[in-house]
Motif scaffolding. Structure first.
Motif, PDB file in Angstrom:
ATOM      1  N   GLU B  68       0.760  -1.268  -0.107  1.00  0.00           N
ATOM      2  CA  GLU B  68      -0.036  -0.057   0.006  1.00  0.00           C
ATOM      3  C   GLU B  68       1.042   1.362  -0.351  1.00  0.00           C
ATOM      4  O   GLU B  68       0.726   2.286  -0.552  1.00  0.00           O
ATOM      5  CB  GLU B  68      -0.732  -0.454   1.570  1.00  0.00           C
ATOM      6  N   PHE B  71       2.120   1.878  -3.544  1.00  0.00           N
ATOM      7  CA  PHE B  71       1.709   1.934  -4.194  1.00  0.00           C
ATOM      8  C   PHE B  71       0.796   3.356  -3.563  1.00  0.00           C
ATOM      9  O   PHE B  71       0.393   4.100  -5.654  1.00  0.00           O
ATOM     10  CB  PHE B  71      -0.093   1.438  -4.576  1.00  0.00           C
ATOM     11  N   LYS B  72       0.951   3.741  -2.791  1.00  0.00           N
ATOM     12  CA  LYS B  72       0.395   5.308  -2.305  1.00  0.00           C
ATOM     13  C   LYS B  72       1.464   6.631  -2.760  1.00  0.00           C
ATOM     14  O   LYS B  72       1.595   7.753  -3.017  1.00  0.00           O
ATOM     15  CB  LYS B  72       0.185   5.941  -1.596  1.00  0.00           C
ATOM     16  N   GLY B 291       3.669  -2.943  -4.646  1.00  0.00           N
ATOM     17  CA  GLY B 291       2.488  -1.786  -4.874  1.00  0.00           C
ATOM     18  C   GLY B 291       2.322  -1.004  -5.891  1.00  0.00           C
ATOM     19  O   GLY B 291       1.371  -0.475  -6.560  1.00  0.00           O
ATOM     20  N   LEU B 295       0.189  -0.766  -9.344  1.00  0.00           N
ATOM     21  CA  LEU B 295       0.100   0.535 -10.309  1.00  0.00           C
ATOM     22  C   LEU B 295       0.008   0.996 -11.474  1.00  0.00           C
ATOM     23  O   LEU B 295      -0.843   1.491 -12.296  1.00  0.00           O
ATOM     24  CB  LEU B 295       0.882   1.665  -9.241  1.00  0.00           C
ATOM     25  N   TYR B 303      -7.809   1.815  -8.133  1.00  0.00           N
ATOM     26  CA  TYR B 303      -7.632   1.887  -6.106  1.00  0.00           C
ATOM     27  C   TYR B 303      -7.809   3.293  -5.754  1.00  0.00           C
ATOM     28  O   TYR B 303      -6.030   2.998  -5.245  1.00  0.00           O
ATOM     29  CB  TYR B 303      -6.775   1.212  -5.983  1.00  0.00           C
ATOM     30  N   GLY B 304      -8.946   3.935  -5.537  1.00  0.00           N
ATOM     31  CA  GLY B 304      -8.580   5.310  -4.302  1.00  0.00           C
ATOM     32  C   GLY B 304      -9.162   5.077  -3.350  1.00  0.00           C
ATOM     33  O   GLY B 304     -10.125   3.836  -3.210  1.00  0.00           O
ATOM     34  N   GLU B 308      -6.443   1.114  -1.742  1.00  0.00           N
ATOM     35  CA  GLU B 308      -5.103   0.756  -2.917  1.00  0.00           C
ATOM     36  C   GLU B 308      -4.087  -0.015  -1.318  1.00  0.00           C
ATOM     37  O   GLU B 308      -3.587  -0.876  -2.321  1.00  0.00           O
ATOM     38  CB  GLU B 308      -4.385   2.276  -1.751  1.00  0.00           C
ATOM     39  N   ALA B 311      -4.896  -3.272  -4.366  1.00  0.00           N
ATOM     40  CA  ALA B 311      -4.037  -3.346  -5.038  1.00  0.00           C
ATOM     41  C   ALA B 311      -2.963  -5.158  -5.309  1.00  0.00           C
ATOM     42  O   ALA B 311      -3.972  -5.317  -6.658  1.00  0.00           O
ATOM     43  CB  ALA B 311      -3.887  -2.168  -6.038  1.00  0.00           C
ATOM     44  N   ASP B 396      -4.059   4.281   7.259  1.00  0.00           N
ATOM     45  CA  ASP B 396      -2.946   3.145   5.906  1.00  0.00           C
ATOM     46  C   ASP B 396      -2.379   1.848   7.266  1.00  0.00           C
ATOM     47  O   ASP B 396      -2.001   2.294   8.534  1.00  0.00           O
ATOM     48  CB  ASP B 396      -1.781   4.117   5.653  1.00  0.00           C
TER      49      ASP B 396
END
Lengths: 44, 489
Positions: B68, B71-72, B291, B295, B303-304, B308, B311, B396
């Motif tokens: 995560e 991804f973020k 991650g 993306l 995935y928002g 996230e 994902a 998170d």
């Protein structure tokens, strides 16, 4: 080469990961045998 | 949608379960007293210690939480791993705190505190360790269930069933084989994890291309995401908390320290930390890579809004081919089971050894002690099941784990350092440190859910709360010790 730092970083990390895992797998088995033997000996 | 085939991949997962089950039963005969059950007769050598520690600290929850982050935040998500690996290496090389701790031959950290601060502080330490530890572990089962339901294509309605199956299986071999069983199964799981993670990484790079993945991350997060400094997204207070939590975890996190305490001697303990340190980095490098690959695979808008975390498992389900996905699922199960089993035994050891100490006074027979330890493990399992279903995750997952961990990490690290190196440290200072260290993060967890305080708490953010609890806890120890010294004069 694009992203030279991250490319090298990942290559070194993964080589280290695989190498040490193989080392630990081989020697860790001997450690298990020793550990069990030591518990057995204490029982006796 | 998943590539998992129950006729091809199912037997692979079943084979893994069978091996762990048989090993668990076989090891039962080697557990006859409390020393075997809790610290494996203190006979752990370097390589088995490394395998166990590395496997324990890498579970499905960690993997999802760190994916995560990838991804973020892009590659910035690796920062906590650098902090953790660096801390472990420094502590391993220097023997800071862990050398005196191992030489005292205690089972838990609070047991050491009793020698310096007395019985009450031992009990209070045990209590905050349990509160922080159980809350931290509280979402492990849910994340594991969520990962498995996505990758195996099982309806989310069966989440509770999946969580229960994992728990019963892990509980089974932990209850009957104790630390001996945990160590041996950790070893098997450690090898399987490596096989699974290297396979996933290879497939991803082959399918997407290394540079394409990094290009996508840079395009979405900006070129800042490729640097390791702080910025407006990954703020300075977050960076400081990462470093503080990393050092404190290495010094006092019960599942890490239990490997140090199970080691043959302090030299072995130090070696275990030195060699395991890069694994702590890999604990972030692999998931963060997964991650940012997710993306690339799904695109930034897929995935928002707090989803996230889903994902990475969805990418694994759709990308890894039949046959190999069975190995990957077994590897992830291995990662999760090794974590859960070690955590179960770690917290049960603290409950029995420290919280129940005033009741049993170390006078119970080995048989009775074993029975109660096993009973405690079952109770912890039940708690995890209920808490995992009930608690709504608002932030998170990694932040949740940091905040709950801080409940005890802040005060316990202060107490441990004071215990080992601060001659004038007093029980009053210890008590103040424990109270402050627990109250601040617990307040954050509660206040974020109340409507009147939610906005303010979210504005301050979890990182400042975390840093504050470390700082004030240390200050509390110093002030309390000074007061004691002045009074004694």
């Amino acid at each position: 080469m694009k992203y030279p730092f991250w490319t090298l970083f990942f290559i070194i990390c993964y080589i280290w990961y695989v190498f040490v895992t193989i080392m630990v797998a081989l020697r860790g088995f001997k450690n298990i045998k020793k550990l069990i033997q030591s518990i057995d000996q204490k029982k006796v | 949608m998943t590539n998992f085939d129950f006729f091809v991949d199912g037997p692979i997962v079943l084979l893994y379960f069978s091996i762990i089950f048989l090993v668990g039963i076989w090891l039962r005969k080697y557990v006859s007293n409390m020393d075997h059950f809790l610290v494996a007769n203190r006979g752990v050598d370097v390589y088995l210690g490394i395998a166990s520690l590395a496997a324990t600290e890498f579970g499905i929850a960690t993997c999802m939480a760190n994916a995560e982050l990838g991804f973020k935040y892009g590659l910035k998500g690796i920062i906590p791993g650098i902090a953790l690996g660096g801390s472990m290496f420094i502590v391993g090389v220097s023997g800071f705190c862990i050398e005196p701790l191992r030489n005292m031959a205690v089972i838990t950290i609070p047991e050491l505190f009793e020698k310096k601060f007395g019985k009450k502080i031992r009990w209070a330490s045990g209590l905050v360790i349990i509160i922080g530890g159980l809350l931290n572990m509280g979402l492990f089962l849910r994340q594991a269930g969520s990962f498995l339901s996505i990758t195996m294509g099982i309806d989310e309605g069966y989440l509770e069933v999946l969580m229960t199956v994992i728990l019963i299986f892990v509980g089974f071999y932990t209850v009957i084989g104790g630390m001996v069983s945990v160590l041996v199964t950790d070893y098997i799981q450690f090898i399987l994890m490596c096989l699974g993670f290297v396979s996933i990484t290879g497939i991803i790079i082959y399918e997407f291309g290394w540079y394409s993945i990094l290009d996508e991350s840079r395009a979405f997060h900006g070129s800042e995401s490729l640097s390791l400094g702080f910025n407006s997204v990954y703020t300075l207070d977050r960076l400081i908390l990462d470093i503080l939590v990393a050092f404190a975890s290495v010094l006092t996190w019960q599942t890490m320290i239990s490997r140090i305490l199970s080691a043959k001697n302090s030299k072995t303990a130090k070696s275990i930390y030195m060699v395991t340190a890069p694994y702590m980095l890999m604990r972030f490098v692999i998931p963060v890579f997964l991650g940012i690959s997710a993306l690339y695979f799904f695109g930034p808008n897929s995935y928002g809004g707090g989803k996230e975390i889903l994902a990475m498992p969805n990418m694994v389900a759709q990308l890894i081919p039949v046959g190999l996905i069975g190995i990957v699922v077994a590897a992830m199960l291995a990662a999760d089971m090794s974590t859960n089993s070690s955590y179960l035994i770690a917290w049960s050891s603290v409950i029995y050894n420290d919280i129940l100490a005033p009741i049993h006074k170390n006078k119970w027979s080995s048989k009775k002690g074993l029975f109660y330890n096993r009973f405690i493990i079952c109770c912890i399992g039940l708690f995890l099941l209920l808490y995992g279903l009930w608690y709504p995750l608002n932030n998170d997952l990694w932040v949740y784990m940091q905040v709950t961990g801080t409940i005890y990490l802040s005060s316990m690290s202060v107490l441990l350092i004071a215990c080992c190196y601060f001659k004038n440290a007093s029980p009053l200072g210890a008590a103040i440190a424990i109270i402050i260290g627990a109250v601040i993060p617990v307040s954050y967890l509660f206040l974020q859910d109340f409507s009147f305080s939610s906005a303010l708490v979210k504005n301050i953010g979890p990182y400042k709360f975390g840093v504050l609890s470390f700082f004030l806890s240390s200050l509390g120890m110093v002030i309390g010790s000074i007061i004691t010294k002045i009074k004694s004069k």
